[in-house]
Design a protein around this motif. Sequence first.
Motif: not given
Length: 164
Positions: A59-68, A104-120
């Motif tokens: 992204h050139r304008a929006e910053e993102e954060m992920f929480f697994i 990328v979910n490279d495991s054999d179980a679901p991967l859950e995450y919350l993403s937060v981003s600035t809204m430009m």
Amino acid sequence: MSVNDRVINIDELALEHQKQGERFETRAARVGPRVGARDLGYSFDVVPPGKTACPFHSHRAEEEMFFIVRGTGLLRYGSQTRAIRAGDVICCPTGGPETAHQIVNDSDAPLEYLSVSTMMPAEICEYPDSGKIAAFGGGVRHIARPDQCLDYWDGESPPPAAQP
């Protein structure tokens, strides 16, 4: 909005299934509008084994954060990769290819995450794997490759002659 409208539990979200080809798949919900967010975007994703929710991008304008929240996976970040797991917080600041990211979910179980981003109001995204550049904002959504670029003056004509 009351205080009760500002809180939502991820276990109560109605997730929408999204799939593109064999590589991209997620069940996701946009959380921000539900809790009255104004300047931040919030999303919750559940990615099945062997899949990813989105292309490798920066992204050139929006910053993102992920929480697994649950599971394990792989973070692609710039030219590097590393394992990720529940409890990890991932920062993806603005920049070019060096800040491109993908979970990328490279495991054999679901991967859950919350993403937060600035809204430009406008955003430019780059996609190193496919060589695309995207512009979003103000009702515009344009995706192209650099070799499809027009010259700044393309289609411009001289101003009309002044009337006496």
